[in-house]
Structures are given as C-alpha cells and as structure tokens.
Design a protein around this motif. Structure first.
Motif, PDB file in Angstrom:
ATOM      1  N   TYR A 304       0.826  -1.212   0.000  1.00 15.50           N
ATOM      2  CA  TYR A 304       0.000   0.000   0.000  1.00 15.50           C
ATOM      3  C   TYR A 304       0.855   1.255   0.000  1.00 15.50           C
ATOM      4  CZ  TYR A 304      -4.205  -2.730   0.756  1.00 15.50           C
ATOM      5  OH  TYR A 304      -5.254  -3.588   0.591  1.00 15.50           O
ATOM      6  N   LEU A 305       0.240   2.359  -0.355  1.00 15.31           N
ATOM      7  CA  LEU A 305       0.914   3.655  -0.348  1.00 15.31           C
ATOM      8  C   LEU A 305       1.486   3.966   1.034  1.00 15.31           C
ATOM      9  CD1 LEU A 305       1.467   6.185  -2.102  1.00 15.31           C
ATOM     10  CD2 LEU A 305      -0.656   7.146  -1.195  1.00 15.31           C
ATOM     11  N   ARG A 537       1.880  17.040  -2.953  1.00 12.48           N
ATOM     12  CA  ARG A 537       1.898  16.541  -4.332  1.00 12.48           C
ATOM     13  C   ARG A 537       0.789  15.509  -4.534  1.00 12.48           C
ATOM     14  NH1 ARG A 537       5.883  14.028  -1.322  1.00 12.48           N
ATOM     15  NH2 ARG A 537       6.026  11.774  -1.605  1.00 12.48           N
ATOM     16  N   TRP A 538       0.320  15.423  -5.760  1.00 12.65           N
ATOM     17  CA  TRP A 538      -0.650  14.387  -6.135  1.00 12.65           C
ATOM     18  C   TRP A 538       0.099  13.110  -6.468  1.00 12.65           C
ATOM     19  CZ3 TRP A 538      -5.238  16.111  -5.006  1.00 12.65           C
ATOM     20  CH2 TRP A 538      -5.601  17.438  -5.230  1.00 12.65           C
ATOM     21  N   THR A 539      -0.427  12.009  -6.034  1.00  9.78           N
ATOM     22  CA  THR A 539       0.172  10.707  -6.343  1.00  9.78           C
ATOM     23  C   THR A 539      -0.877   9.840  -7.017  1.00  9.78           C
ATOM     24  OG1 THR A 539       1.668  10.853  -4.464  1.00  9.78           O
ATOM     25  CG2 THR A 539       1.240   8.648  -5.341  1.00  9.78           C
ATOM     26  N   ARG A 540      -0.477   9.213  -8.107  1.00  7.19           N
ATOM     27  CA  ARG A 540      -1.416   8.363  -8.841  1.00  7.19           C
ATOM     28  C   ARG A 540      -0.927   6.921  -8.853  1.00  7.19           C
ATOM     29  NH1 ARG A 540      -1.565  13.245 -11.466  1.00  7.19           N
ATOM     30  NH2 ARG A 540      -3.631  14.194 -11.382  1.00  7.19           N
ATOM     31  N   PRO A 541      -1.885   5.986  -8.918  1.00  5.60           N
ATOM     32  CA  PRO A 541      -1.509   4.561  -8.849  1.00  5.60           C
ATOM     33  C   PRO A 541      -1.213   3.951 -10.211  1.00  5.60           C
ATOM     34  CG  PRO A 541      -3.886   4.764  -8.820  1.00  5.60           C
ATOM     35  CD  PRO A 541      -3.335   6.180  -8.904  1.00  5.60           C
ATOM     36  N   ASP A 542      -0.483   2.877 -10.178  1.00  9.46           N
ATOM     37  CA  ASP A 542      -0.337   2.013 -11.349  1.00  9.46           C
ATOM     38  C   ASP A 542      -1.731   1.624 -11.838  1.00  9.46           C
ATOM     39  OD1 ASP A 542       1.969  -0.435 -12.274  1.00  9.46           O
ATOM     40  OD2 ASP A 542      -0.148  -0.629 -12.784  1.00  9.46           O
ATOM     41  N   PRO A 543      -1.990   1.692 -13.148  1.00 15.26           N
ATOM     42  CA  PRO A 543      -3.353   1.415 -13.624  1.00 15.26           C
ATOM     43  C   PRO A 543      -3.804  -0.025 -13.418  1.00 15.26           C
ATOM     44  CG  PRO A 543      -1.845   1.733 -15.467  1.00 15.26           C
ATOM     45  CD  PRO A 543      -1.084   2.096 -14.225  1.00 15.26           C
ATOM     46  N   ARG A 544      -2.896  -0.890 -13.030  1.00 10.46           N
ATOM     47  CA  ARG A 544      -3.322  -2.274 -12.782  1.00 10.46           C
ATOM     48  C   ARG A 544      -3.927  -2.453 -11.394  1.00 10.46           C
ATOM     49  NH1 ARG A 544       2.336  -4.516 -14.997  1.00 10.46           N
ATOM     50  NH2 ARG A 544       2.904  -2.615 -13.882  1.00 10.46           N
ATOM     51  N   ILE A 545      -3.801  -1.446 -10.542  1.00  8.37           N
ATOM     52  CA  ILE A 545      -4.435  -1.563  -9.224  1.00  8.37           C
ATOM     53  C   ILE A 545      -5.898  -1.167  -9.379  1.00  8.37           C
ATOM     54  CG2 ILE A 545      -4.343  -0.912  -6.798  1.00  8.37           C
ATOM     55  CD1 ILE A 545      -1.450  -0.093  -7.216  1.00  8.37           C
ATOM     56  N   ARG A 549      -8.212   2.684  -9.319  1.00  9.20           N
ATOM     57  CA  ARG A 549      -8.130   3.265 -10.658  1.00  9.20           C
ATOM     58  C   ARG A 549      -8.911   4.582 -10.676  1.00  9.20           C
ATOM     59  NH1 ARG A 549      -9.691  -0.760 -13.176  1.00  9.20           N
ATOM     60  NH2 ARG A 549      -7.680  -1.506 -13.874  1.00  9.20           N
ATOM     61  N   CYS A 551      -8.199   7.268  -9.178  1.00 10.95           N
ATOM     62  CA  CYS A 551      -8.102   8.012  -7.918  1.00 10.95           C
ATOM     63  C   CYS A 551      -6.729   8.663  -7.785  1.00 10.95           C
ATOM     64  CB  CYS A 551      -8.316   7.067  -6.728  1.00 10.95           C
ATOM     65  SG  CYS A 551      -9.991   6.442  -6.563  1.00 10.95           S
ATOM     66  N   PRO A 661     -11.408   9.722  -5.695  1.00  6.46           N
ATOM     67  CA  PRO A 661     -11.675   9.754  -7.132  1.00  6.46           C
ATOM     68  C   PRO A 661     -11.305  11.123  -7.710  1.00  6.46           C
ATOM     69  CG  PRO A 661     -13.522   8.780  -5.963  1.00  6.46           C
ATOM     70  CD  PRO A 661     -12.591   9.345  -4.919  1.00  6.46           C
ATOM     71  N   GLU A 662     -10.776  11.093  -8.888  1.00  8.77           N
ATOM     72  CA  GLU A 662     -10.296  12.316  -9.523  1.00  8.77           C
ATOM     73  C   GLU A 662     -11.319  12.801 -10.540  1.00  8.77           C
ATOM     74  OE1 GLU A 662      -6.545  11.716 -11.376  1.00  8.77           O
ATOM     75  OE2 GLU A 662      -6.257  13.840 -11.849  1.00  8.77           O
TER      76      GLU A 662
ATOM     77  N   TYR B 621       3.243   3.604  -7.264  1.00  4.52           N
ATOM     78  CA  TYR B 621       2.594   4.905  -7.106  1.00  4.52           C
ATOM     79  C   TYR B 621       3.599   5.969  -7.503  1.00  4.52           C
ATOM     80  CZ  TYR B 621       0.230   1.706  -3.933  1.00  4.52           C
ATOM     81  OH  TYR B 621      -0.381   0.611  -3.401  1.00  4.52           O
ATOM     82  N   GLY B 622       3.102   7.039  -8.082  1.00  4.58           N
ATOM     83  CA  GLY B 622       4.037   8.085  -8.438  1.00  4.58           C
ATOM     84  C   GLY B 622       3.329   9.304  -8.961  1.00  4.58           C
TER      85      GLY B 622
END
Lengths: 669, 669
Positions: A304-305, A537-545, A549, A551, A661-662, B621-622
């Motif tokens: 997890y993050l 900062r904004w952090t985004r996940p790998d699209p496979r999670i 997705r 968010c 969610p974004e 994450y990034g």
C-alpha cells in the motif's frame, strides 16, 4: 544484487556489546546502537517518550488483567491447564513486553523498570523445565503434548520472542536471568529440532531471526545452523495442508523458489528477516538475492501507499499482485513493523537507499498510525478507507476482533501493542549506520549521534530538523577527533525527486535521491544543510491496481494524507471527487497549528455525478455513458480538509479515505 | 410497498397438494408447481437433466464417501461420537440431498430414486429420539449437550433443512417416513423454543422459512407462530458476540430496524426469506416493507453484476455499500440460490417484475455458473476476476477450502452442491404463476404450462424459445377451456429497455420492461411472440464502486460475459484495456457453435499503458500524469474473445475477468 551483497565488509563488524536489535557480523553498513543515537525532540522522540510513559505500562497492566503474565505463576503453582488464559501464543506477548522493557532500560536507564523486568523474568524462569522447554500451554497433564500441533501451536514462535527478549536483555545490560532462560530454550530447540531430530518448522516463522541474533550475541554456531535449517526446511510441505492453504505459513514453496512474499504477511516477513540474517552470516548471496527479488516484486505490486502489507483479511495475508483494496486493507501493524525490520536488514546488507525509503514510508504512515495520541490504544489493521464510522471498541475491554473503526486498548490476539512498544523503545537503532568511510543518516530525525567509526575515530553530530513537516535537515559537527577525511552521508528520499539541495562547507549543490555524501576532514562547527521540497503533491496509482483506478492520493514529504469526516453520520466521502487542476494547499489558522507541528492540507472536491439510470432494475450497473463522473467538478467545488493519515481516528468515530476519485474536466482533456 | 403488499388475494391460494417449494396462502400471485410447468429442451432443461443424471447421484456418492450419511447408522449402532464424520452441520446436507431427491421424484417419477430416498429417510427416522430431537452431533455421552452452542451448533438449521425435505416429500408424494420425521422434529422445536421455552435462535437462520412452509402444508398455526417468534427474537443480542461480530448472524439489529442485508450472506438471505413468509402469512405489511427496503438497498449497493451477493471472504459476508471487489467476490453459490428464493417470495407477494429480473440475472450468471458442464464439480465461491490460474482442486478429494480457481467435486463444508441439486430439481416451480385474471410467465424458458386458473378454467400453453441466446419467445395456446377472456403476461426483462416488441393475434406493439399483457378469450392455435433485443451491450458501474471504476462489462440479453485465458500461465488479463468505440461483435466460426447454442463475443483490446516511473522507489505509485492509461488503445488493438461467464472454468486452469478497464481515446474526448 548477489554480487554487491557478497562484498561483505568484516571491518565494520558490530561490537559485541552494541545495543542494537540487529547486529550483523558482515554487510555493507554497521548499525549504530541506541547508545550511539539519542533522539531529540521531534516526531519520533515524542512517540518514544509516549511509549516510555504510557504504552509499556499500559501493556503490562493489560497483560496482568487478561492473565497472560499470570499463566507463568499458574504453571508454578500447578494450576494449569485450568487457569490458563489467552490463546496459544499468549506467552509471546509477555516476551515482547519484556523486550520493550529491556530496550527502554538500555535507552533511559530506569532502574525500577529493570527491576520489574527482572521479576517478570524470574517468574518465567521458574516455569522452564530441566531440558529447557518452556511454554504454559503444552506438555502438562490435560494439555496437548509438546510439539503436537506445529501448525498452530506457536511453541517455536514463542521461543523466538523469548530469545529476542533475551538478546535485548544482554545488549541492554539488564533484566536478570532473561538471557540465560532464552539461551537454555534455544539449546533445547537445537537438541529437539536439529539434524536427526524432529523434522518440523513452526507454523509462524519468528525463531529464525532470533536464533541468528543469539548466534551473533554468543558466537555459538549451532544457533545459526539451526536457523538455517528452519529456513531451508520450510516450503517442502512439512506442515499439514490447512483451509487457508500452505502458503499461509510459507510452506508451499522453498524460500529460494518463491517469487514474492505471500500468505500471512507477518509470517512471510518474519521469515524473510530470518532468511536475510542467515544469508548474511553464511555469506549466501543466492539466498539474499532471492529475498531481494521477492521484496522488489512485493513492493512493486503488493504494498500500500502507506507501506502497509497484507491486502486480505482472510488469512491476514498478501493477496495477488495489484490486489490492493483500500477499504479492505488489512495492513496489520505487526506486518508494518516486520517490513521495517526487513528493510533495515536489507539496508545493512546492501547499503541501498530504496530499503531506507520503504522503511521511512512505513514508519511514518503505518507504524506511527497504530498507537493513539495517548499511547493507550492501537490499530491492529490499518485500513485506507473507512466507509462508515462502524463500531467503536470499548476502552475497558479487550477487542474480540482485529478490525475496528477506532483504536482498541487491547485485543484477544494482542500482538500489535507489544510490537509497537518494543519498536518504539529501540527506534534509535534504526536511524544511522557507519561503514569504513564514515557515517550514514538514513532517517532524517532530530537526534545526536556519537558514532565510533571503524578506524577508531569518533564524531559527534547533532541533527536538527522539523522533518517531516519541514524540509530542512541540519547536521552540525559538534566533535571530531583526528584530522583524516570522513564521509557524512544524508539520505535524500526518493519522494524528493530532483528538488533537493545540499548546502555544505564547500558550497551548495542539487542532490538527487539516494545519499548525499560529503567527505571532509570534519571540524567542530562544520554544518551540512539539506533542503527537501516538502510541497504537497498528487500521487497516482499504477493502472493495474483496480481498486484505486481513477483516484489520486496526496502526499507531502514522507507523509500520506487522508480526508477524515468525524462524526457518527456516514459522511459523504463515498460521493466526492477531487479537482486536481490546482495543487493541494496548506491549511492556515486553527487547523494548521496542531500539536507536534503537523501540517494540514486542503483540496477542492465536488460531488461525483449521479450514476445514470440504466435499465438494470435497481442494480448499480447500466448503459451509462463513459466518463459520466468526469464532468463532476464542473459542479461547484468545496474545500475538503486533509490530515496526515497517521493522525486519523483520534477524534472519535469517523469516515476516512486516502485515495480520492479524480474529477477530470472533459472540456480540457 | 406496504400498501400494495397488503392487497392480498385469497382467491389465488395454492392448492394443498401443489408441488411447489413455496406455497403462500395469500399474495399477488400463486406459483405453478412442478407438475404444472414442464421444462422443454433448452438452457434450463439441459441443466435439470444433468442434475437428474449426474448431480444427485454424485452428491449421494460423496455423502456416503465422506461419512455424512453414515453418521445416522453410526448413531443407531452406538458408534457416536467416535465415528462421527464432518462438521456440525453435516446432517443438513443429507437433508438437502433428500429434498432434491423428493423434487426429482415429483418431477420425473423415478421409483428407484424414491425407494432410495425412503431408505435414507428410514435411517434418519431411526435416530430421532422420543421427544423429536434429531442430530448426530449433540446430546450423546461424549458429545456437547443439546443446544449448548446455538451460535455454531446448527441444530435448528439442520431441522430447517429436514423440514424443507419433509415438505418436499409431502408435496412430491413420496420418500416414506420423511414428512413425519420432519413434523416430529418441528413439534420438538416448538416445545423447546416456544413461548416460555429456551429464549434462543440458531446461529444460522433457515428454520424460519421451513416452519412457515410446514404451516402451509399442514395448517397447524403453531409452526407459523414459532417461525414468527424466531424472526422477531433475533437481533436483540440473544447470541454471544463473536470475533466476526453479531451482524454475522444478524443478531445485531432487530429485523425491522435494519437498513440492508448484512453479515453472512446466506444467513441474511435465508432469514429474509423466513421473514417474508411470516409477513405474508400474518398479513404484516410493515415486516414485508422492511424486507423490501433492505432488498432495494442491497441490490443498489451490495450486489454483483452476476447477481452474486457477499463481497467478503471474511465471514462469507456482505460488505459495506459499494464494496464490490471483483477479484475477492465471495458470491457464494448458496447465497445466489438464497437470493433467488427471496426474489421469488417477493415476486409472489408483490407481483413486481424487478424481483423476477434479479432472479433471472442470478439464475443465469450465478446459479448456472456453479456446476461444471458434467454436473460433478462445483464452484462454492464465484469470483468475477481470477487473476492467476491458482490451484486446481482434485476430482478425488473433498476440497478443504471454499475458494478455488476451478470447480471441486466436494468440500469439507459442502452446502453448495446439494443446494444446487435441490434447486435444479425444483426449477420448474420458479417459472410461472397465476392470479385471478390469468397466467404470468416470469422466466422465459422453453416449457409447457398447464395452469389451473383460480376460476377453474384450464389453459395449455407451449413456450418455444432459444433464449437466452435468441431473443424470440413464442407462446402458443394448445388448449383453452371456456370462452371467457384471460390474461397472458410475459415478462419483458429490464435489460431489454425500449427495444422489445410483442406480436399477438391482434397486432404488434412495442413493449417496455415489466409485463406485456394480452387479455383475450384464448383459442387453441393462438400465438404470442415476444421479440427481445439480444445485441451485445456495454455495461458501466456506478462510480461509487471503487473496485471497478473506469471499467466496462459486456452483457447480451440476460447473460454476463467474461474474458477467459485458459492455461497455466498467468495470462495478461491484468494488463489490457478494451476499446469501447465499437460494439462487441458475435464470434463466428468454431467459437460460435458450442454445444447448447452459447454465443461467444469478441471485443478489441490493447495493452494498458506502462505506469510512469514516478519517484517512489519501486512502489506502484508516483507522480504519473492523469489519464495515462486512457491513451492506451492508440496502440495496436487485438481481438479479445469473450465467453458467457457461467461457462468459464470448464477448460482447465485459466485467468478470467468480467470487468475490463476501458481505454478512452484522449484525442476524441
């Protein structure tokens, strides 16, 4: 990795009496003990003080109250099994408490605490049988036989914690007979489970790393050999199949063949710690490389993050790759602690900063999250999304379950509070190291360091910082002996990207993630100043999670943030989307002046668009057009306050969410 | 709802001898029994035949093999508890098998089957104690006392299944002493748990609906009163708190106060069935309205696209609203069956088509999914996303766990196979109803109907259809007595939207979801033809369902589709996004000609974009820009075959996925 790991450096061997939880005889880095690093007021010092003042006593009170300490007296008085309290592994929590007391005595020198620990140790010693066997739950008339249930009995697991406590007693210089009790137990284990003995392992790994540490503390090779045997024996179906599957206790695959950590997260991580310890002491680069490989995959796809590990409540286990639901994150506190223990071992072995980075993430966002602000209640699981306020555990009763919406004072299975206690007490042991060339500061926390460098020189350093809230870390040389050059290395966290600058006696320079190293013949008064970019900062996940997705999360420095809506109402966090067209801003006014300097943030949020009313007869599925929710922030936005994740749940029942969610403005994409 | 529900219609009371699983004495609709509806070759007929030829015998073989039938002989021979096999509730699976045998005999009249059932019933009867108590696991020397563990003992649950089997025996006209055994057990329960008796309920609801059915079958009011008492007693903390929480067995809140189904899904749904039965028989509109309200919220926020219920492995339970992870869907087969049982009861009580819609969805996509094509292996849980092929259960051993990547022949807890067997055997009882004005066809399946209308008229109808693969449903009147007008109502499924057309003797007209009704003085040879638009369609989720945000599913008619990649390799389903700019197409050639007429589909897929390499030290994450995956289908697309979800897992180990990430072309949005 294997090649680098094999470049062992005997010159940095740990002194036999160093007060460190982990004392490898070889590796890239030598840990500084809790006598060489003293935390100064700041984030971790505050928590260490609270641990000393509240948590350790709290654990003692509860262990007496629920009868787990009393089991030892009951054994001596012949009142077992009738009077036994707690689960199979209740003994282990007494040992973990003792370990905490020993580290705390080693750190602060409180004689009363040591006397109390010694009394408890004496009660335990009285239960030990002539052959070294020691467990309140097995072997007596009316109890199951010794080692009759290796899958669930936890006898070897209990020894593991006894031995770790014994080593802490030795290194902390106290606690009466504890070390000798532990040693006799270890001798018994070697006799019973050694070559030609019982061909078994414990359902819960733990004794492996304890035996290696005992080897390091005593030089007795049989403890290392037994640890190695346990590590290699597991994975060959030596335990029964169980409903949860053999991967639950890592008996599905030999350790060198596995591709990732799997099964019960604490078991998997304790085993990995033991395997690293064995690999380092035996010079087994293949084994070390196998664990590094499993760590990489686990970090890349099963973490997890917050650094939390363990995505499943069922079996308290790792899930598959990319199975990381925030709402059902198990992320047990003990697994976070175990992950820090593993990261530390890998850092010592390899010197690679990525291990310190994960430890930092896990310390600030998982280990720091478990205890309440008063140090007297704990999260066992650490969800990233509390959908409903849920039930609030009583402060007067042990919680019958691990998962709750607020922290509980104690649990029927109460591994986490004592794990927090021993970790906080020994925290200074995870901050800095030395190698042949100098000193490395891995955790950027206010402290004083008095490292004895391997060549005999001494340095006196003072670290001043408001980290993690502030980005300035100043290292001042207060004492330096000898005129030869030495290196001071400061870790530049991965999250800093290209934005860090180091100011030193010879000028300033941008520094990238890793270690910023300055070599110099240091003189008292010299100063290094690291400036880190702690903007949100904004952090985004790998699209496979799948579970997150679309968010975003917010981080600032090493701190993960969350939205929390206190109150018994469900709140409306499940119906919001955030506007990422402008950055999160730091809150001003009352919300920004909380104790400890914690910084709060604000983002802009708007309602998720209503789902379309597709022809699905009341189901939440339909022929809604794509991107319906993405126009959401065209609606009016409102400010949504964010707090550091580790502070959530301190204001009563609440809903809470890390991943939001974004909202994407379809007009601008 | 309450008002409509209270408009009971005594005129449509079920004849005492009708072979129906549920025979309400009041309500909007009277069910047609398995003697009045005969399935004709097609989707469900095929499965019913397989049930008769394979599944029932398979269950008998396994119950003998694992010793659950043998427990009754062991009891008579005084070999208990030593020789007892299986879990607490093993008796119940013998009763469910007996119920299946009774329905099957009622349907097909196989005398050998009846004789076998009667022999089994005689063995059970021999264990019943003089006061009616009957359980192989409690009350003997060396066993726990009767009703000493209401939380987990399942004694009343077992009676529930015994009584349902007894009612099936009565209505199916067979199985020797079974009905009398059941009745004696029910009398015992009333004496033991009635007013002034034990103030308890069973940890697993089930007996409530069984007692109401026994009341319906016998007219004895005490059974209804006891059922009502159990329904109302639960929810007041009459059971102990347990680690899983009291919501696990719905003892957290009185049934009228709950807002949604919660806790263990099968327990919750069985309880709801019993509550509806009590409400209908006592004319309690408030209770009925409470269940309808809970159903609405559960369907809106706690139900999978497949109709599956139960999002958590832990406690086999419903989760919170919108907690619907596809990969960890528990969606137990028994919960799907229980949902169909509940939908059917609510349909009979209210006449509202939404209940038939959910039953259809659940039948085709959950109940039909459980059994293998050969009827000799079963899914216990029904995931919507198999990330890895995982372990394959042996066909020769009972599976120690519910969750597996392929169907297992039997389970240590084997509730599902016998539940499938009794449901398939009584399937015709869930197809059609009558009311004062005519007949209603709820499930569009090939069959013949010979309903006795309440006014004494008879109709003979033949339904011809290739549904669910084809959209044409023809109803032909083969016999009609009397010249008075009667209504024939055909359900137009919600999924059909505005696209359905009804062709009748008096012309054609578009018909919306609900019931297309034609009233007419029917004559032999008259024909109705419903044309449904079975083109494939994209389905999108409510944006609050985090776990499938940004994904689409494919449906065609009532059938949910999935992508399946057979083989031991992991496949690459976790790295694909689908292009929704063109509709799914029907496969041609070999893939389209599978047995049973199942239609396969093809969509276009492309790789998910690689995640950005944000500064996160190996974590997934990034600071990746938003929408990275949305440009994915600008890469080359490849065809991705889809199969009906209920057919997955019949080609060996595989990965499988229902919800697919959607590639959005950023250039066009």
């Amino acid at each position: 990795v294997a090649e680098r790991a094999l470049t062992f450096s005997p010159a940095v061997a740990v002194p036999g009496d160093a007060a460190v939880p982990v004392a490898p005889s070889r590796g890239r880095l030598r840990p500084l003990g809790i006598g060489e690093v003293r935390l100064a007021p700041g984030f971790w010092h505050e928590r260490q003080e609270r641990n000393a003042e509240a948590t350790i006593g709290h654990c003692r009170t509860w262990e007496d109250r629920v009868g787990w300490t009393g089991n030892f007296r009951a054994a001596v008085e012949g009142r077992l099994p009738g009077d036994r309290q707690g689960r199979n592994f209740a003994d282990s929590d007494v040992y973990k408490l003792l370990e905490a007391m020993c580290w705390e005595f080693g750190r602060a020198g409180d004689g009363d605490l040591n006397a109390e620990a010694a009394r408890l140790a004496a009660e335990i010693a009285a239960v030990q049988e002539p052959d070294g066997y020691l467990n309140t739950n097995f072997g007596r008339a009316g109890q199951a036989g010794r080692y009759s249930d290796l899958e669930w009995g936890h006898e070897l697991y209990c020894y593991g914690h006894l031995i770790q406590a014994g080593v802490a007693a030795l290194r902390g210089g106290a606690a009466g007979q504890l070390f000798e009790v532990a040693r006799r137990a270890a001798d018994h284990v070697c006799a019973e489970f050694g070559p030609g003995g019982r061909d078994g392992v414990c359902g819960h790994a733990e004794i492996e790393m304890a035996l290696v540490e005992l080897y390091r503390a005593t030089g007795e090779a049989r403890y290392l050999e037994q640890a190695s045997l346990f590590v290699e024996r597991r994975g060959h179906h030596v335990l029964d199949d169980i409903e949860l599957g053999r991967d639950y206790f890592q008996d599905d695959l030999p350790i060198r063949q596995a591709g990732a950590f799997r099964g019960h997260a604490v078991r998997a991580l304790y085993l990995a710690c033991g395997a690293v310890d064995v690999a380092v002491e035996t010079g087994d680069g293949d084994l070390l490389a196998a664990i590094v490989r499993q760590w990489e995959r686990t970090v890349a796809a099963r973490t997890y993050l917050t650094g939390g590990m363990g995505a499943r409540h069922t079996g308290e286990s790792f899930g598959e790759d990319y199975e990381l639901p925030p709402d059902r994150a198990y992320a047990e506190t003990c697994a976070g602690i175990a992950s820090v223990m593993l990261s530390w071992r890998l850092l010592l072995a390899t010197g690679e900063p990525r291990f310190a980075d994960l430890a930092e993430r896990t310390m600030y966002n998982l280990v720091a999250t478990s205890p309440a602000l008063d140090g007297r209640a704990f999260f066992y699981t650490n969800t990233l999304y509390q959908r409903r306020p849920g039930t609030v555990p009583s402060r007067d009763e042990a919680s019958p379950r691990a998962h709750a919406s607020l922290r509980a004072p104690w649990f029927n299975v109460s591994c986490c509070p004592t794990n927090v206690a021993r970790t906080m007490a020994s925290l200074a042991g995870y901050v800095a190291t030395v190698d042949d060339g100098g000193v490395q500061l891995h955790q950027l926390t206010a402290c004083t360091l008095t490292p004895a460098l391997p060549d005999g020189r001494t340095l006196g350093l003072r670290v001043e910082t408001g980290y993690p809230w502030k980005g300035t870390v100043t290292v001042r040389v207060e004492a330096a002996s000898g005129g030869q050059p030495a290196r001071i290395a400061l870790r530049v966290p991965a999250w800093a990207g290209a934005g860090a600058v180091l100011h030193g006696p010879e000028g300033s320079a941008p520094v990238g993630p890793g270690y910023a190293v300055v070599e110099r013949a240091w003189r008292a008064g010299d100063e290094l100043r690291l400036e880190l970019p702690v903007a949100p900062r904004w952090t985004r996940p790998d699209p496979r999670i799948d579970a997150v997705r679309g968010c975003v999360a917010v981080e600032r420095g090493p701190i993960v943030y969350c939205a929390e809506i206190p109150g018994d109402d469900q709140g409306h966090l499940d119906g919001l989307a955030v506007d990422t067209s402008t950055p999160p801003v730091e809150a001003t006014g009352a919300a920004s002046t909380e104790a400890g300097g914690a910084i709060h943030l604000t983002v802009k949020a708007s309602p998720l668009s209503e789902p379309g009313t597709g022809p699905s007869a009341g189901l939440p599925y339909g022929e809604r057009p794509a991107g319906g929710e993405r126009a959401a922030h065209q609606a009016a936005t409102e400010p949504l306050p964010l707090i550091p994740y580790h502070r959530w749940g301190n204001r009563g029942p609440a809903t809470m969410r890390v991943w939001l969610p974004e909202a994407v403005d379809t007009a601008t994409s």
